[in-house]
Design a protein around this motif. Structure first.
Motif, PDB file in Angstrom:
ATOM      1  N   ILE A  69       0.859  -1.159   0.142  1.00 12.62           N
ATOM      2  CA  ILE A  69      -0.076  -0.210  -0.005  1.00 12.62           C
ATOM      3  C   ILE A  69       0.790   1.335   0.086  1.00 12.62           C
ATOM      4  O   ILE A  69       1.674   1.410   0.909  1.00 12.62           O
ATOM      5  CB  ILE A  69      -0.728   0.030   1.219  1.00 12.62           C
ATOM      6  N   ASN A  70       0.628   2.000  -0.920  1.00 19.71           N
ATOM      7  CA  ASN A  70       1.475   2.975  -1.056  1.00 19.71           C
ATOM      8  C   ASN A  70       0.436   4.446  -1.192  1.00 19.71           C
ATOM      9  O   ASN A  70      -0.361   4.501  -2.210  1.00 19.71           O
ATOM     10  CB  ASN A  70       2.365   3.187  -2.429  1.00 19.71           C
ATOM     11  N   TYR A  71       0.424   5.245  -0.113  1.00 23.29           N
ATOM     12  CA  TYR A  71      -0.516   6.122   0.369  1.00 23.29           C
ATOM     13  C   TYR A  71       0.402   7.552   0.346  1.00 23.29           C
ATOM     14  O   TYR A  71       1.005   7.663   1.432  1.00 23.29           O
ATOM     15  CB  TYR A  71      -1.547   5.830   1.244  1.00 23.29           C
ATOM     16  N   LYS A  72       0.306   8.504  -0.473  1.00 23.86           N
ATOM     17  CA  LYS A  72       1.080   9.652  -0.453  1.00 23.86           C
ATOM     18  C   LYS A  72       2.265   9.702   0.339  1.00 23.86           C
ATOM     19  O   LYS A  72       2.544  10.452   1.324  1.00 23.86           O
ATOM     20  CB  LYS A  72      -0.065  10.647   0.383  1.00 23.86           C
ATOM     21  N   GLU A 106      -1.975  12.066  10.375  1.00 24.51           N
ATOM     22  CA  GLU A 106      -3.293  12.087   9.461  1.00 24.51           C
ATOM     23  C   GLU A 106      -3.154  11.002   8.437  1.00 24.51           C
ATOM     24  O   GLU A 106      -4.283  10.384   7.974  1.00 24.51           O
ATOM     25  CB  GLU A 106      -3.398  13.619   8.828  1.00 24.51           C
ATOM     26  N   ASP A 107      -2.097  10.700   7.982  1.00 29.00           N
ATOM     27  CA  ASP A 107      -1.902   9.740   7.063  1.00 29.00           C
ATOM     28  C   ASP A 107      -2.019   8.340   7.816  1.00 29.00           C
ATOM     29  O   ASP A 107      -2.692   7.476   7.105  1.00 29.00           O
ATOM     30  CB  ASP A 107      -0.588   9.504   6.312  1.00 29.00           C
ATOM     31  N   LEU A 108      -1.740   8.212   9.038  1.00 34.08           N
ATOM     32  CA  LEU A 108      -1.959   7.007   9.705  1.00 34.08           C
ATOM     33  C   LEU A 108      -3.519   6.618   9.783  1.00 34.08           C
ATOM     34  O   LEU A 108      -3.927   5.386   9.585  1.00 34.08           O
ATOM     35  CB  LEU A 108      -1.341   6.944  11.156  1.00 34.08           C
ATOM     36  N   VAL A 109      -4.268   7.724   9.894  1.00 30.06           N
ATOM     37  CA  VAL A 109      -5.903   7.552  10.032  1.00 30.06           C
ATOM     38  C   VAL A 109      -6.127   7.010   8.619  1.00 30.06           C
ATOM     39  O   VAL A 109      -6.987   5.974   8.543  1.00 30.06           O
ATOM     40  CB  VAL A 109      -6.580   8.817  10.277  1.00 30.06           C
ATOM     41  N   THR A 116      -5.010   3.574   8.113  1.00 28.71           N
ATOM     42  CA  THR A 116      -5.896   2.317   8.969  1.00 28.71           C
ATOM     43  C   THR A 116      -7.054   2.159   8.098  1.00 28.71           C
ATOM     44  O   THR A 116      -7.724   0.812   8.124  1.00 28.71           O
ATOM     45  CB  THR A 116      -6.317   3.120  10.256  1.00 28.71           C
ATOM     46  N   LYS A 117      -7.951   3.102   7.697  1.00 32.90           N
ATOM     47  CA  LYS A 117      -9.087   2.941   6.772  1.00 32.90           C
ATOM     48  C   LYS A 117      -8.765   1.984   5.650  1.00 32.90           C
ATOM     49  O   LYS A 117      -9.413   1.146   5.201  1.00 32.90           O
ATOM     50  CB  LYS A 117      -9.551   4.022   6.482  1.00 32.90           C
ATOM     51  N   ILE A 118      -7.563   2.115   4.964  1.00 33.60           N
ATOM     52  CA  ILE A 118      -7.181   1.429   3.688  1.00 33.60           C
ATOM     53  C   ILE A 118      -6.840   0.078   4.293  1.00 33.60           C
ATOM     54  O   ILE A 118      -7.352  -0.908   3.556  1.00 33.60           O
ATOM     55  CB  ILE A 118      -5.984   2.112   3.150  1.00 33.60           C
ATOM     56  N   MET A 119      -6.104  -0.238   5.448  1.00 39.16           N
ATOM     57  CA  MET A 119      -5.881  -1.445   5.823  1.00 39.16           C
ATOM     58  C   MET A 119      -6.944  -2.159   6.263  1.00 39.16           C
ATOM     59  O   MET A 119      -7.168  -3.654   6.084  1.00 39.16           O
ATOM     60  CB  MET A 119      -4.926  -1.501   7.013  1.00 39.16           C
ATOM     61  N   THR A 120      -8.107  -1.706   6.839  1.00 31.93           N
ATOM     62  CA  THR A 120      -9.557  -2.179   6.987  1.00 31.93           C
ATOM     63  C   THR A 120     -10.220  -2.918   5.984  1.00 31.93           C
ATOM     64  O   THR A 120     -10.706  -3.852   5.675  1.00 31.93           O
ATOM     65  CB  THR A 120     -10.418  -1.287   7.671  1.00 31.93           C
ATOM     66  N   ILE A 121      -9.982  -1.985   4.754  1.00 32.56           N
ATOM     67  CA  ILE A 121     -10.712  -2.528   3.415  1.00 32.56           C
ATOM     68  C   ILE A 121      -9.911  -3.545   2.959  1.00 32.56           C
ATOM     69  O   ILE A 121     -10.755  -4.871   2.457  1.00 32.56           O
ATOM     70  CB  ILE A 121     -10.832  -1.527   2.371  1.00 32.56           C
ATOM     71  N   VAL A 122      -8.619  -3.596   3.059  1.00 30.12           N
ATOM     72  CA  VAL A 122      -7.626  -4.820   2.633  1.00 30.12           C
ATOM     73  C   VAL A 122      -7.908  -6.155   3.374  1.00 30.12           C
ATOM     74  O   VAL A 122      -8.276  -7.031   2.778  1.00 30.12           O
ATOM     75  CB  VAL A 122      -6.347  -4.419   2.609  1.00 30.12           C
ATOM     76  N   ALA A 123      -8.217  -5.927   4.722  1.00 29.52           N
ATOM     77  CA  ALA A 123      -8.448  -6.893   5.656  1.00 29.52           C
ATOM     78  C   ALA A 123      -9.475  -7.626   5.269  1.00 29.52           C
ATOM     79  O   ALA A 123      -9.703  -8.912   5.422  1.00 29.52           O
ATOM     80  CB  ALA A 123      -8.276  -6.611   7.032  1.00 29.52           C
ATOM     81  N   LYS A 124     -10.700  -6.674   5.245  1.00 31.43           N
ATOM     82  CA  LYS A 124     -12.004  -7.164   4.735  1.00 31.43           C
ATOM     83  C   LYS A 124     -12.047  -8.254   3.642  1.00 31.43           C
ATOM     84  O   LYS A 124     -12.582  -9.226   3.774  1.00 31.43           O
ATOM     85  CB  LYS A 124     -12.902  -6.155   4.585  1.00 31.43           C
ATOM     86  N   HIS A 125     -11.309  -7.791   2.759  1.00 32.25           N
ATOM     87  CA  HIS A 125     -11.394  -8.781   1.281  1.00 32.25           C
ATOM     88  C   HIS A 125     -10.547  -9.863   1.547  1.00 32.25           C
ATOM     89  O   HIS A 125     -10.821 -10.964   1.163  1.00 32.25           O
ATOM     90  CB  HIS A 125     -11.260  -7.723   0.353  1.00 32.25           C
ATOM     91  N   LEU A 126      -9.254  -9.746   2.255  1.00 33.42           N
ATOM     92  CA  LEU A 126      -8.366 -10.836   2.350  1.00 33.42           C
ATOM     93  C   LEU A 126      -9.109 -11.993   3.215  1.00 33.42           C
ATOM     94  O   LEU A 126      -8.987 -13.007   3.152  1.00 33.42           O
ATOM     95  CB  LEU A 126      -7.123 -10.365   2.954  1.00 33.42           C
ATOM     96  N   SER A 127      -9.922 -11.435   4.229  1.00 28.16           N
ATOM     97  CA  SER A 127     -10.510 -12.548   5.149  1.00 28.16           C
ATOM     98  C   SER A 127     -11.501 -13.219   4.425  1.00 28.16           C
ATOM     99  O   SER A 127     -12.022 -14.447   4.753  1.00 28.16           O
ATOM    100  CB  SER A 127     -11.234 -11.675   6.115  1.00 28.16           C
ATOM    101  N   LYS A 128     -12.243 -13.069   3.146  1.00 31.27           N
ATOM    102  CA  LYS A 128     -12.883 -13.801   2.248  1.00 31.27           C
ATOM    103  C   LYS A 128     -12.176 -14.710   1.328  1.00 31.27           C
ATOM    104  O   LYS A 128     -12.946 -15.577   0.891  1.00 31.27           O
ATOM    105  CB  LYS A 128     -13.719 -12.730   1.535  1.00 31.27           C
ATOM    106  N   ILE A 129     -11.135 -14.657   1.402  1.00 29.68           N
ATOM    107  CA  ILE A 129     -10.014 -15.703   0.417  1.00 29.68           C
ATOM    108  C   ILE A 129      -9.922 -17.071   1.369  1.00 29.68           C
ATOM    109  O   ILE A 129      -9.646 -16.977   2.582  1.00 29.68           O
ATOM    110  CB  ILE A 129      -8.844 -14.970   0.248  1.00 29.68           C
TER     111      ILE A 129
END
Length: 110
Positions: free
Chosen positions: A55-58, A85-88, A91-104
């Motif tokens: 994940i590369n964010y800003k 502010e980037d950590l916030v 964290t939201k991006i990681m939550t989305i990633v984890a949500k989809h990884l958990s379905k694999i």
């Protein structure tokens, strides 16, 4: 075949459309499996063999890697300092990633 990764990327594109695929001004995501095949790069990428997502964010880089192929153990690694502010947002991006990884079904390859 890679519906969970596809859904993850679609959700991230929808929530972070500004400067998509620009790791300095926006969000860029790279996903690889254990054979080093990259999603959207190699036809033989298999999400069941997921190994790492970068994940590369800003300007901040964060990796989530699968450390044990028999268990669902993951490692989160960064080589940059992250402003609050980037950590916030990360964290939201990681939550989305984890949500989809958990379905694999990671056990499908065993």
């Amino acid at each position: 075949m890679n519906k969970n990764i596809e859904n993850m990327l679609e959700e991230l594109k929808e929530k972070y459309p500004d400067n998509w695929e620009d790791p300095i001004r926006g969000l860029d995501i790279s996903v690889y499996d254990t054979t080093n095949a990259g999603y959207e790069v190699d036809d033989d990428f298999a999400e069941e063999l997921f190994y790492i997502v970068w994940i590369n964010y800003k300007g901040c880089s964060l990796g989530i890697s699968r450390e044990d192929l028999r268990q669902n153990y993951f490692d989160i690694d960064t080589d940059t300092y992250i402003e609050l502010e980037d950590l916030v947002e990360l964290t939201k991006i990681m939550t989305i990633v984890a949500k989809h990884l958990s379905k694999i079904n990671f056990k499908a390859h065993l």
